[in-house]
Every structure is written in C-alpha cells, then in structure tokens.
Design a protein around this motif. Structure first.
Motif, PDB file in Angstrom:
ATOM      1  N   THR A 254       0.840  -1.196   0.000  1.00 20.91           N
ATOM      2  CA  THR A 254       0.000   0.000   0.000  1.00 20.91           C
ATOM      3  C   THR A 254       0.878   1.249   0.000  1.00 20.91           C
ATOM      4  O   THR A 254       1.858   1.333   0.729  1.00 20.91           O
ATOM      5  N   GLY A 255       0.517   2.203  -0.860  1.00 21.99           N
ATOM      6  CA  GLY A 255       1.288   3.437  -0.941  1.00 21.99           C
ATOM      7  C   GLY A 255       2.267   3.478  -2.089  1.00 21.99           C
ATOM      8  O   GLY A 255       2.978   4.475  -2.261  1.00 21.99           O
ATOM      9  N   THR A 256       2.329   2.387  -2.890  1.00 25.34           N
ATOM     10  CA  THR A 256       3.227   2.394  -4.047  1.00 25.34           C
ATOM     11  C   THR A 256       2.709   3.345  -5.116  1.00 25.34           C
ATOM     12  O   THR A 256       3.480   3.816  -5.960  1.00 25.34           O
ATOM     13  N   GLY A 257       1.406   3.636  -5.079  1.00 25.27           N
ATOM     14  CA  GLY A 257       0.878   4.685  -5.931  1.00 25.27           C
ATOM     15  C   GLY A 257      -0.122   4.225  -6.959  1.00 25.27           C
ATOM     16  O   GLY A 257      -0.421   3.038  -7.091  1.00 25.27           O
ATOM     17  N   ALA A 258      -0.643   5.208  -7.689  1.00 32.24           N
ATOM     18  CA  ALA A 258      -1.588   4.966  -8.766  1.00 32.24           C
ATOM     19  C   ALA A 258      -0.893   5.214 -10.097  1.00 32.24           C
ATOM     20  O   ALA A 258       0.023   6.027 -10.192  1.00 32.24           O
ATOM     21  N   ALA A 259      -1.334   4.506 -11.138  1.00 33.49           N
ATOM     22  CA  ALA A 259      -0.719   4.634 -12.458  1.00 33.49           C
ATOM     23  C   ALA A 259      -1.005   6.008 -13.052  1.00 33.49           C
ATOM     24  O   ALA A 259      -2.147   6.468 -13.081  1.00 33.49           O
ATOM     25  N   VAL A 260       0.045   6.665 -13.532  1.00 29.16           N
ATOM     26  CA  VAL A 260      -0.067   7.981 -14.159  1.00 29.16           C
ATOM     27  C   VAL A 260       0.634   7.917 -15.514  1.00 29.16           C
ATOM     28  O   VAL A 260       1.746   7.378 -15.633  1.00 29.16           O
ATOM     29  N   ASP A 261      -0.002   8.471 -16.554  1.00 28.16           N
ATOM     30  CA  ASP A 261       0.601   8.551 -17.884  1.00 28.16           C
ATOM     31  C   ASP A 261       1.545   9.752 -17.940  1.00 28.16           C
ATOM     32  O   ASP A 261       1.153  10.872 -17.593  1.00 28.16           O
ATOM     33  N   LEU A 262       2.775   9.523 -18.406  1.00 25.24           N
ATOM     34  CA  LEU A 262       3.800  10.559 -18.408  1.00 25.24           C
ATOM     35  C   LEU A 262       4.532  10.589 -19.740  1.00 25.24           C
ATOM     36  O   LEU A 262       4.481   9.626 -20.519  1.00 25.24           O
ATOM     37  N   ASP A 263       5.232  11.689 -19.997  1.00 25.00           N
ATOM     38  CA  ASP A 263       5.998  11.794 -21.233  1.00 25.00           C
ATOM     39  C   ASP A 263       7.128  12.786 -21.061  1.00 25.00           C
ATOM     40  O   ASP A 263       7.096  13.660 -20.198  1.00 25.00           O
ATOM     41  N   ARG A 264       8.149  12.599 -21.896  1.00 25.94           N
ATOM     42  CA  ARG A 264       9.261  13.545 -22.015  1.00 25.94           C
ATOM     43  C   ARG A 264       9.717  13.469 -23.459  1.00 25.94           C
ATOM     44  O   ARG A 264      10.247  12.450 -23.901  1.00 25.94           O
ATOM     45  N   GLY A 265       9.466  14.526 -24.225  1.00 22.73           N
ATOM     46  CA  GLY A 265       9.749  14.466 -25.655  1.00 22.73           C
ATOM     47  C   GLY A 265       8.890  13.392 -26.297  1.00 22.73           C
ATOM     48  O   GLY A 265       7.672  13.356 -26.111  1.00 22.73           O
ATOM     49  N   ASP A 266       9.537  12.473 -27.035  1.00 26.01           N
ATOM     50  CA  ASP A 266       8.775  11.398 -27.659  1.00 26.01           C
ATOM     51  C   ASP A 266       8.743  10.124 -26.820  1.00 26.01           C
ATOM     52  O   ASP A 266       8.214   9.101 -27.251  1.00 26.01           O
ATOM     53  N   LEU A 267       9.297  10.178 -25.611  1.00 25.82           N
ATOM     54  CA  LEU A 267       9.220   9.043 -24.693  1.00 25.82           C
ATOM     55  C   LEU A 267       7.864   9.032 -23.994  1.00 25.82           C
ATOM     56  O   LEU A 267       7.381  10.084 -23.550  1.00 25.82           O
ATOM     57  N   ARG A 268       7.277   7.865 -23.867  1.00 18.60           N
ATOM     58  CA  ARG A 268       6.004   7.708 -23.173  1.00 18.60           C
ATOM     59  C   ARG A 268       6.120   6.552 -22.189  1.00 18.60           C
ATOM     60  O   ARG A 268       6.652   5.487 -22.527  1.00 18.60           O
ATOM     61  N   TRP A 269       5.624   6.791 -20.977  1.00 19.51           N
ATOM     62  CA  TRP A 269       5.633   5.714 -19.989  1.00 19.51           C
ATOM     63  C   TRP A 269       4.511   5.909 -18.996  1.00 19.51           C
ATOM     64  O   TRP A 269       3.882   6.962 -18.928  1.00 19.51           O
ATOM     65  N   ARG A 270       4.236   4.872 -18.231  1.00 17.94           N
ATOM     66  CA  ARG A 270       3.270   4.924 -17.139  1.00 17.94           C
ATOM     67  C   ARG A 270       4.027   4.548 -15.866  1.00 17.94           C
ATOM     68  O   ARG A 270       4.911   3.702 -15.881  1.00 17.94           O
ATOM     69  N   MET A 271       3.661   5.215 -14.786  1.00 19.26           N
ATOM     70  CA  MET A 271       4.421   5.011 -13.556  1.00 19.26           C
ATOM     71  C   MET A 271       3.497   5.080 -12.352  1.00 19.26           C
ATOM     72  O   MET A 271       2.522   5.833 -12.334  1.00 19.26           O
ATOM     73  N   GLY A 272       3.792   4.285 -11.347  1.00 21.20           N
ATOM     74  CA  GLY A 272       3.059   4.356 -10.092  1.00 21.20           C
ATOM     75  C   GLY A 272       3.562   5.542  -9.278  1.00 21.20           C
ATOM     76  O   GLY A 272       4.741   5.597  -8.924  1.00 21.20           O
ATOM     77  N   ILE A 273       2.704   6.495  -9.021  1.00 22.52           N
ATOM     78  CA  ILE A 273       3.085   7.707  -8.285  1.00 22.52           C
ATOM     79  C   ILE A 273       2.356   7.729  -6.941  1.00 22.52           C
ATOM     80  O   ILE A 273       1.129   7.796  -6.890  1.00 22.52           O
ATOM     81  N   PRO A 274       3.072   7.684  -5.825  1.00 22.58           N
ATOM     82  CA  PRO A 274       2.413   7.752  -4.521  1.00 22.58           C
ATOM     83  C   PRO A 274       1.871   9.157  -4.251  1.00 22.58           C
ATOM     84  O   PRO A 274       2.510  10.154  -4.608  1.00 22.58           O
ATOM     85  N   ALA A 275       0.713   9.226  -3.640  1.00 22.60           N
ATOM     86  CA  ALA A 275       0.076  10.520  -3.374  1.00 22.60           C
ATOM     87  C   ALA A 275       0.933  11.404  -2.475  1.00 22.60           C
ATOM     88  O   ALA A 275       0.905  12.630  -2.588  1.00 22.60           O
ATOM     89  N   SER A 276       1.731  10.784  -1.603  1.00 26.93           N
ATOM     90  CA  SER A 276       2.568  11.547  -0.673  1.00 26.93           C
ATOM     91  C   SER A 276       3.904  11.959  -1.279  1.00 26.93           C
ATOM     92  O   SER A 276       4.623  12.776  -0.708  1.00 26.93           O
ATOM     93  N   GLY A 277       4.263  11.350  -2.436  1.00 25.96           N
ATOM     94  CA  GLY A 277       5.582  11.579  -3.006  1.00 25.96           C
ATOM     95  C   GLY A 277       6.653  10.681  -2.425  1.00 25.96           C
ATOM     96  O   GLY A 277       7.803  10.708  -2.863  1.00 25.96           O
ATOM     97  N   VAL A 278       6.285   9.861  -1.423  1.00 26.44           N
ATOM     98  CA  VAL A 278       7.243   8.969  -0.759  1.00 26.44           C
ATOM     99  C   VAL A 278       6.771   7.529  -0.930  1.00 26.44           C
ATOM    100  O   VAL A 278       5.606   7.214  -0.688  1.00 26.44           O
TER     101      VAL A 278
END
Length: 202
Positions: free
Chosen positions: A100-124
C-alpha cells in the motif's frame, strides 16, 4: 517479474546534483529533459543496456505542481541516491501486488518518450523510499538505448532497512546486483564500475 530499470539521485538543484555525481564517478552526464507533470528535470548516465542513472531536481522554470513531486523532491536538501525504479510489462498488476502506498498509475511523457508510472500521493514510496517506483515503458523505447556508453556499469545496489526481509517478500525481482540487508540505517549505496575503477554513490 520486475526488472531493475534505473537509479535516481535527487538534488535540491540540477546543477548541484550533476556536479556531485560527475565528481564522484569521474564521467560526464548526458542531457535529459523536463517532466511537465512533476515540474522536474534531469540529466542521465548509461549503466549499460536497459539500465541508467538519473540526477533529478525541481525545475526552476516550471510551476510547482499542485501535488507532491516524485522521489520526495519537495523536501530534499542534499544530493543523495534516494530511489530506484523497477520496470514491468503490466503496471496495473504490479501495483495491485505491491505494498500500500506504491501509488496509482499515471501517464507521463518527455519528448517522444512515453511511460506509465506508479506515483504515490505523498511523493514517498513504501519502506521509507526503499521500495522501488514501478514503471512501464511505452512509445519511444527505453532511455538507455539513446545514451552514450560512458563505460559505467552497476556492480551492486545495496539497500539497507530494518524491515529488509519484509520488503524482499514484496519484490518479484531476481537480480544478483540487488542486495537487501537488515540495517537500522535506512538508505542505499550503489557500487559502480567506471573507467577509473569502482566508485560509490550514496
């Protein structure tokens, strides 16, 4: 199964972080980019196929997001190796099986790179940031494919935590370079082979 993807050195400023890492390893970092969703930017170093190191810091040219930045960057006052990232081919399944706390999936990008990442609500992340951030790469391939080979390779990533045995149970990852040890001093140390010998980041 998870795979070791990259290491994150966090810093109060990118210039400070890059200077510290380049001095420690004796190699130059490659350009990175900006992450609009998090208001951060980075510089990168190849650690061989499928693996890299990033120095990441708040981007002074970007507005501060309305949510905590990843890797606890809102509170980092020194340059340190603070996080690691593991990739998966099925982010939803990996997050469902993570603490618990590993986060929810968020769609992200940088330039032409695309990825999804688990982002914790607390940042930790769980276990005082010793549990990995989980990532699934999509369009654009993997950043390590674009980086010059500086002759650096990860020898070991040693993670110390008083609940290391419990943390290990949650990790579907078998990599001889990853070592978890029971230690009252929480943190991680990377041993990196460089053209000038083995150097240490912590």
């Amino acid at each position: 199964m998870l795979e070791l993807d990259h290491l994150a050195v966090t810093a109060p400023s990118l210039e400070e972080g890059v200077a510290a890492v380049e001095a420690a390893l004796g190699v130059a970092l490659a350009p990175g980019g900006r992450h609009a969703h998090m208001g951060t930017w980075n510089r990168l170093l190849s650690l061989g196929p499928g693996l890299y190191l990033e120095v990441i810091a708040p981007d002074p040219a970007a507005p501060r997001p309305a949510w905590p930045r990843w890797f606890g960057l809102d509170t980092r006052a020194a340059v340190r190796l603070t996080n690691w990232v593991a990739r998966t081919g099925d982010l939803e399944a990996a997050l469902a099986g993570a603490p618990t706390g590993t986060g929810a999936a968020v769609d992200l990008d940088r330039g032409d790179l695309r990825w999804r990442m688990g982002i914790p609500a607390s940042g930790v992340l769980p276990y005082d940031d010793c549990f990995p951030a989980l990532i699934q790469w999509q369009a654009g391939g993997h950043p390590s494919e674009r980086l010059p080979d500086a002759g650096c390779r990860l020898r070991r990533l040693v993670i110390g935590h008083p609940r290391a045995a419990e943390l290990t149970v949650h990790l579907a990852l078998a990599d001889p370079r990853l070592v978890l040890v029971v230690d009252s001093a929480i943190g991680m140390v990377a041993e990196i082979e460089t053209p000038a010998g083995v150097k240490v980041l912590q």
